[in-house]
Design an enzyme around this catalytic site. Structure first.
Site, PDB file in Angstrom:
ATOM      1  CE1 TYR A  81      -3.836   2.206   0.597  1.00 58.15           C
ATOM      2  CE2 TYR A  81      -2.658   3.327   2.345  1.00 58.15           C
ATOM      3  CZ  TYR A  81      -3.654   3.191   1.626  1.00 58.15           C
ATOM      4  OH  TYR A  81      -4.697   4.208   1.616  1.00 58.15           O
ATOM      5  CG  ASP A  82       2.835   2.242   3.589  1.00 51.51           C
ATOM      6  OD1 ASP A  82       1.752   1.862   3.443  1.00 51.51           O
ATOM      7  OD2 ASP A  82       3.712   2.083   4.772  1.00 51.51           O
ATOM      8  N   GLY A  84       2.875   1.415  -2.969  1.00 50.83           N
ATOM      9  CA  GLY A  84       2.222   1.498  -4.316  1.00 50.83           C
ATOM     10  C   GLY A  84       1.759   3.043  -4.305  1.00 50.83           C
ATOM     11  CE  LYS A  85      -3.683   4.653  -1.959  1.00 50.50           C
ATOM     12  NZ  LYS A  85      -4.845   5.438  -2.574  1.00 50.50           N
ATOM     13  CG  ASN A 110      -5.901   7.298  10.314  1.00 48.85           C
ATOM     14  OD1 ASN A 110      -4.634   7.615  10.131  1.00 48.85           O
ATOM     15  ND2 ASN A 110      -6.201   6.039  10.667  1.00 48.85           N
ATOM     16  NE  ARG A 122     -10.800   2.153   6.439  1.00 53.71           N
ATOM     17  CZ  ARG A 122     -10.726   2.785   5.118  1.00 53.71           C
ATOM     18  NH1 ARG A 122     -10.390   3.743   4.841  1.00 53.71           N
ATOM     19  NH2 ARG A 122     -11.634   2.032   4.107  1.00 53.71           N
ATOM     20  CB  VAL A 124     -13.224   5.022  13.593  1.00 56.63           C
ATOM     21  CG1 VAL A 124     -14.607   5.531  13.956  1.00 56.63           C
ATOM     22  CG2 VAL A 124     -11.985   5.811  13.864  1.00 56.63           C
ATOM     23  CG  ASN A 126     -11.761  -3.078  13.459  1.00 55.02           C
ATOM     24  OD1 ASN A 126     -12.361  -3.299  12.566  1.00 55.02           O
ATOM     25  ND2 ASN A 126     -10.378  -3.251  13.749  1.00 55.02           N
ATOM     26  CB  THR A 146      -0.999   9.516  18.353  1.00 55.05           C
ATOM     27  OG1 THR A 146       0.158   9.713  17.214  1.00 55.05           O
ATOM     28  CG2 THR A 146      -0.217   9.812  19.764  1.00 55.05           C
TER      29      THR A 146
END
Ligand SMILES: NC(=O)c1ccc[n+]([C@@H]2O[C@H](COP(=O)([O-])OP(=O)(O)OC[C@H]3O[C@@H](n4cnc5c(N)ncnc54)[C@H](O)[C@@H]3O)[C@@H](O)[C@H]2O)c1
Length: 250
Positions: A81-82, A84-85, A110, A122, A124, A126, A146
């Site tokens: 993901y990282d 790829g983006k 986020n 994700r 929130v 979850n 955080t």
């Protein structure tokens, strides 16, 4: 074909989803960007990329400004993901420099809100789903890592403002809410809002989980006049109300 604007939002976005088929995730990021950039070039359309704070990896500076090049493990579980983006961002800037395509790159932090999928994976969704189902809330690690959570309406306004902004504003531009909280504190807030009396279950921290995440949004403020306005307390309340209605109806 007349196309004025293209928003490229397509990508599996939560860790369980993007790690389920990592090669497909890389292909989605890279081939998806190439195909849409070629389309933008053919049509003379303006194109916006939904990039991510994940390009900063596990950051060594806080808050993260756009000038920071990031700290990404290129061979870890999150790399599909990282990286790829990151590659998609490279493609956007190369199409801009070589072919004059008008680009906008948003680095989204986020984001949460109503209409998330219950099984999205994700934090929130979850926590809210676990609390409403009376299940233990699963916190990874000590919960002192955080995150900064942006309500979906604020984010959409930011994306639209970036797309509408002057062509000199290619980005990357951070879009997110700089109010930073620990995951443990998020769990406490969800417990308070749902009224659930469930335990908090501490699990091992996943590989390369970022310790901190907080956007520097000075660029978005200056260039777009944008800043988020929905505080976490209000956004969480709306999100809890959504899941309460939809989980009970399911
Ligand atoms: N929500 C966040 O916190 C956040 C943060 C940073 C970046 N982003 C980015 O914003 C975009 C939207 O995220 P979201 O939270 O709405 O996620 P989402 O999972 O709700 O939406 C992603 C969409 O992409 C589609 N998709 C996935 N692979 C595809 C493919 N190969 N071809 C066509 N469509 C495909 C999915 O079907 C889904 O509709 C994503 O690109 C994500 O990486 C989101």
């Amino acid at each position: 074909m007349v196309i004025d604007e293209i928003y490229n939002l397509a990508c599996p976005a939560s860790p369980p989803h993007y790690q389920a088929d990592p090669v497909h995730t890389v292909k989605t990021c890279v081939y998806g960007a190439i195909h849409l950039l070629e389309l933008a070039q053919q049509c003379g359309a303006r194109i916006l990329q939904a990039s991510t704070s994940e390009v900063y990896g596990d950051p060594e500076v806080s808050p993260q400004a756009e000038e920071y090049w990031g700290h990404v493990n290129p061979v870890g579980l999150r790399a599909c993901y990282d990286e790829g983006k990151r590659c998609a961002e490279t493609l956007f800037f190369d199409f801009h420099r070589r072919h004059g395509v008008e680009i906008r790159v948003a680095r989204i932090f986020n984001t949460y809100g109503p209409r998330m999928q219950a099984d999205d994976g994700r934090v929130v969704s979850n926590f809210i789903v676990q609390a409403l189902r009376g299940e233990p809330i699963t916190v990874y690690g000590d919960g002192l890592q955080t995150r900064s959570f942006c309500y979906v309406d604020d984010l959409i306004e930011g994306l639209v403002a970036l797309m509408a902004g002057p062509s000199s504003v290619t980005g990357p531009v951070n879009l997110g809410n700089p109010a930073e909280i620990t995951i443990r504190e998020l769990a406490d807030r969800v417990l308070m809002l749902t009224g659930a009396s469930v335990t908090v279950d501490f699990r091992p921290l996943p590989q390369d989980d970022p310790r901190q995440r907080r956007p520097d949004i000075a660029r978005a403020r200056e260039l777009l006049g944008w800043a988020p306005s929905v505080p976490l307390s209000v956004g969480l309340e709306k999100t809890v109300a959504y899941f309460r209605q939809h989980l009970l109806a399911a």
